[in-house]
Design a protein around this motif. Structure first.
Motif, PDB file in Angstrom:
ATOM      1  N   GLY A   2      39.795  37.594  42.284  1.00  0.00           N
ATOM      2  CA  GLY A   2      41.077  37.089  41.817  1.00  0.00           C
ATOM      3  C   GLY A   2      42.234  38.036  42.039  1.00  0.00           C
ATOM      4  N   SER A  47      38.640  35.672  46.527  1.00  0.00           N
ATOM      5  CA  SER A  47      38.410  34.533  45.641  1.00  0.00           C
ATOM      6  C   SER A  47      37.497  34.950  44.490  1.00  0.00           C
ATOM      7  CB  SER A  47      37.803  33.365  46.430  1.00  0.00           C
ATOM      8  OG  SER A  47      36.571  33.744  46.966  1.00  0.00           O
ATOM      9  N   ARG A  56      50.082  36.578  41.307  1.00  0.00           N
ATOM     10  CA  ARG A  56      48.699  36.952  40.980  1.00  0.00           C
ATOM     11  C   ARG A  56      47.716  36.061  41.713  1.00  0.00           C
ATOM     12  NH1 ARG A  56      48.311  40.626  36.962  1.00  0.00           N
ATOM     13  NH2 ARG A  56      50.171  40.691  35.644  1.00  0.00           N
ATOM     14  N   GLY A  57      46.722  36.665  42.332  1.00  0.00           N
ATOM     15  CA  GLY A  57      45.661  35.903  42.967  1.00  0.00           C
ATOM     16  C   GLY A  57      46.029  35.247  44.274  1.00  0.00           C
TER      17      GLY A  57
END
Lengths: 281, 340, 320
Positions: free
Chosen positions: B212, B209, B39-40
């Motif tokens: 996310g 960013s 994730r992310g």
């Protein structure tokens, strides 16, 4: 040139793998040969009337029977094919030759010649084929000579437009510019570069031109335009057969089948050509 | 590799194997590759063109043509294997959970519909309850988000009226409309000029960013990887040959192929008259895949064993691994660390 | 868009005039042409005074101008071979021909598109092969053979429709219209299939799927609209073939239409009627071609914007 011959070899190899296209080619070729050899394949001529065998059923003597005037159907079909196929092939070749020349002049030299030719072609293209043929026949008299020329004239714009567009396309390429800058003569550029590149679409166009000419020729024969009665022509044969559809449908069935087989085989071959010449894949 | 802590795994691809049927025979495009995206995180898939990077992700999205086949493997997205989803389930997943952007933006937009209608359609494909008006304002906001100054006007335009960079922005906007958890970017900047490239990469970085979301970035350009990605998988001939964090790869590339790719990055301090570097030899021909290591024909350090078997995976650091016989045999790589 | 449509519709006039000009030349210089007997003066209209003003004589050019003026402004096609006004005969026949052609084009569009799309979506599967073979066969068989087969099936074996009918009730047009439609559907479905296959291979189709659109939306909204762009640009040639088919069908089923009238007047050397029929057929054909052009512009935004006169220029409104 080595690379060129490789391209054509590759193309032939691809074409041979396409069974439908190969079958189409050989079926059409054998029909053409059979019609050309008509005098050797049948002992009957196409015009002798024999009242004793009117509407005779197929027999050993007359393998497909006889028509309403007692003429041998098999020989009428073969001789009819001669007429139909000759008209289709000659008119398409004529149209291709004239169209190619006109298109090259227009596309290669541009300028005033292009303007003149393009407008002439536009006008010709806006007249429907059958109207051109019917009016030609009505004005110049009934005979298959003029009919063939009208058919050719009607097909010229499609060839010319195609060649013109391709020629203009190729002329935009830098290697032609380079050849011109090196002082290569016009005829050599046309022969070496332009014709080479135009060939594939032209061949495809030629096959579809033949099917179109076949269809129009037989329809005109059916309508009685341009073919004089004793002359057999597939469309004209179908017209004769139409009067006896219920009692003796053989003639209309056979002549229709002959037309359909020719059209299908040529278009299968044409489809195969298109796939084989397609640079993708 | 995959048992590490940190953030949760979003996409876990295991043993993916894809082949194409062509006239020359079966092309084995992807041969059991495994990687995971957290994730992310931004994960880079790097390799030469024709190396099977693109085919691999198209397979995950179910976008392969009829001539290709997924032979084996699984792709778990939040625990669900998306290779085995039904058509309808896959359709609702695409665009909402996983989005994709492509290499040649102008040919990936439908030429006969306006930008606006293509965006509104995407929103409403996933949520019928959103009215057209609401979808329109959402789309305009998203266009503004990706750096398009006059969204109202752009919405009315057709793809052919946009420049390449603008089309790519629009495509990114469409991809992000439904706030996906994963964005797959298939060489999105390759067709663009250098300035636009830089803008698009900066944009992607910002968007990532801010929202996310995770990103799977496919490229052949290590420069982009350095700027964008947290971790990298290097693919050669349909095999993953090296995996690790971006730092691991840049400062300690272990596989000769990775080293060769790294040398291709143009450097500002390189001597002017030196010719541009290239990996020698032909790329891998996936029809007649050689037994053994896929890179051995072009590898400067090849040994006899390389042509016998595909090398095993050697763990070099906690999350850094490479498949090379040199490492197995304990030989020091001559070029190791030269980019450091 | 309106401006473009009006422009295109006005284009009918010069095209029809130039076609008539060519046919006029061909028929005018015939021995015993009835067109040469056509009066130039005596219409008692604006053209008479114009001719008088320019001191025009009775020659080929003035005859051509008079003829065009009469058919375009006064809808007067002169007199037919048997001496009655041609317009009266034509009206009834135009209706019949338009009915046949219109129903042919209509059925072609309604049935051809789904068949072609279905075949393209199921490319190389069994159903596609069946459609492919059937449409190849049907598009290759000449219209008179189709007509023969249909009349055999419907009138002789099934006995649903009588063979000889009077063309006053619309039901009588069923077989002729079906004959025209069958050839049209077959050719059109093949065209749609080819273009559809090409379109389905385009990258934006992949992108549409990746956005989560369902397959129906991808195929019928996006791919179909794109595939129809080249199909529509070829529609003119297809309509011309359908018109030729109408000619054959009118002949086969003895429908009193323009085609049969034209064929009859060719054999009776009634040149004025030939010219009248060709003029009307040209108008019909040009009108359908222009309708296809407008449809093309409607489907293809490039053409639409090019002719809309709006100069929408790409200005880089990007911010980084």
């Amino acid at each position: 040139m080595n690379t060129t011959s490789n391209i054509w070899f590759d193309f032939l190899r691809k074409l041979c793998k396409n069974r439908a296209a190969v079958a189409g080619f050989f079926v059409f070729l054998s029909i053409c040969i059979a019609c050309a050899l008509a005098p050797y394949l049948t002992k009957w001529d196409y015009f002798s009337i024999d009242t004793t065998i009117v509407h005779a059923a197929p027999s050993r003597e007359h393998i497909l029977g006889a028509d309403n005037l007692g003429r041998d159907i098999f020989s009428r079909l073969l001789y009819g094919g001669r007429v139909t196929l000759r008209i289709a092939l000659v008119s398409t070749s004529l149209a291709a030759a004239v169209g190619c020349a006109a298109g090259l002049i227009a596309g290669y030299f541009r300028g005033r010649a292009d303007f003149f030719i393009s407008h002439l072609l536009d006008m010709l293209a806006s007249i429907p084929v059958f109207m051109l043929i019917i009016v030609t026949e009505a004005s110049l008299g009934w005979g298959r000579g003029y009919f063939m020329y009208a058919l050719a004239a009607a097909a010229v714009p499609q060839f010319a437009m195609l060649v013109r567009a391709s020629a203009m396309n190729i002329m935009g390429c830098t290697y032609i510019e380079a050849a011109r800058a090196l002082g290569v003569r016009h005829d050599k550029i046309i022969r070496r570069h332009v014709l080479h590149n135009i060939a594939p679409p032209l061949i495809i166009r030629f096959t579809s031109g033949i099917t179109e000419a076949l269809v129009i020729c037989t329809i005109m024969g059916y309508l009685g335009v341009g073919i004089n009665p004793p002359t057999p022509e597939w469309g004209a044969l179908a017209y004769t057969g139409k009067a006896f559809t219920r009692s003796h449908p053989l003639l209309i069935i056979l002549s229709s089948a002959a037309i359909a087989v020719c059209v299908i085989s040529v278009s299968l071959f044409g489809d195969g050509l298109r796939d084989a010449l397609d640079p993708r894949e | 590799m995959r048992e590490d802590g940190g953030s949760e795994i979003l996409l876990d691809v295991m043993g993916l194997d894809v082949s194409f049927q062509t006239r020359r025979g079966d092309v084995r495009a992807v041969n059991g590759i495994s990687y995971c995206v957290r994730r992310g995180e931004a994960h880079g898939l790097v390799g030469e063109s024709g190396g099977g990077k693109s085919v691999g992700v198209h397979a995950i999205m179910g976008l392969l043509g009829t001539s290709s086949r997924v032979n084996a493997g699984s792709a778990l997205f939040e625990g669900r294997d998306i290779l085995r989803l039904k058509k309808g389930e896959l359709a609702s997943l695409r665009g909402r959970e996983i989005s994709m952007i492509f290499q040649n933006p102008s040919s990936y937009l439908d030429p006969v519909f306006t930008i606006g209608s293509q965006m509104i359609e995407t929103i409403r494909a996933h949520d019928r309850s959103i009215s057209k008006g609401a979808a329109r304002s959402l789309s305009e906001d998203m266009l503004w988000e990706v750096g398009i100054r006059d969204p109202e006007r752009r919405m009315r335009q057709y793809p052919f009226e946009l420049s390449g960079g603008m089309s790519q922005r629009v495509m990114i906007a469409i991809a992000l409309l439904c706030k996906p958890k994963l964005l797959i970017a298939d060489e999105p900047t390759t067709a663009l000029d250098v300035t636009t490239q830089a803008q698009i990469i900066r944009l992607l970085k910002n968007l990532q960013s801010r929202s996310g979301m995770a990103m799977l970035y496919i490229t052949h350009n290590f420069g982009i990887v350095a700027e964008l990605c947290d971790r990298v998988s290097v693919i050669c001939g349909g095999y993953i040959v090296e995996q690790g964090s971006t730092d691991d790869i840049f400062y300690g590339a272990a596989h000769p192929y990775t080293q060769a790719l790294l040398k291709l990055i143009p450097r500002i301090d390189s001597p002017k008259n030196e010719p541009a570097p290239s990996i020698g030899g032909p790329p891998v021909d996936s029809v007649s895949l050689p037994k053994g290591c896929v890179f051995r024909k072009r590898c400067p350090f090849r040994m006899d064993i390389c042509s016998r078997d595909f090398p095993p995976r050697i763990n070099l650091a906690p999350y850094h691994s490479a498949n090379c016989w040199l490492l197995e045999l304990g030989k020091e790589l001559p070029g190791d660390g030269q980019n450091g | 868009m309106t401006k473009y449509i009006i422009k295109r519709i006005l284009m009918i006039v010069p095209i029809v005039l130039s076609v008539i000009f060519v046919l006029f030349i061909m028929l005018y210089f015939l021995a015993g042409s009835s067109i040469r007997q056509m009066p130039v003066f005596g219409g008692g209209d604006a053209l008479d005074s114009a001719f008088a003003f320019f001191n025009a004589g009775d020659n080929f050019i003035t005859k051509y101008i008079r003829y065009c003026y009469n058919i375009l402004i006064k809808l007067d096609f002169g007199k037919g071979g048997i001496g009655i006004g041609l317009m009266r005969t034509l009206k009834y026949r135009i209706r019949n021909t338009l009915l046949l052609l219109g129903s042919g084009i209509g059925t072609m569009l309604v049935a051809g598109i789904p068949a072609g799309v279905y075949a393209a979506v199921h490319k190389n599967r069994f159903s596609d092969r069946i459609i492919n073979v059937v449409t190849l066969l049907l598009s290759a068989i000449p219209n008179f053979s189709t007509a023969f087969l249909l009349s055999l099936v419907f009138a002789v074996y099934l006995r649903i429709i009588p063979v000889a009918v009077s063309y006053t009730s619309p039901g009588a047009f069923f077989l002729p219209a079906l004959t025209i439609a069958i050839g049209g559907i077959a050719s059109f479905a093949r065209m749609v299939r080819t273009c559809m296959i090409e379109t389905l291979e385009q990258p934006y189709i992949i992108a549409l799927r990746s956005k989560g659109l369902n397959e129906t939306g991808v195929v019928y909204t996006h791919a179909l609209k794109n595939a129809l762009v080249p199909v529509v640009s070829d529609l003119g040639g297809l309509v011309s073939r359908l018109l030729l088919g109408t000619l054959v069908v009118e002949h086969f089923f003895s429908v009193p239409g323009l085609g049969s009238l034209m064929m009859a007047s060719v054999s009776s050397r009634d040149h004025n009627t030939i010219l009248g029929c060709t003029a009307i057929l040209t108008v019909i054909l040009t009108a359908t071609n222009i309708a296809a052009d407008i449809l093309y512009a409607f489907l293809n935004p490039r053409i639409r914007l090019m002719y809309a006169g709006k100069k929408r220029r790409e200005t880089d409104g990007e911010r980084s």
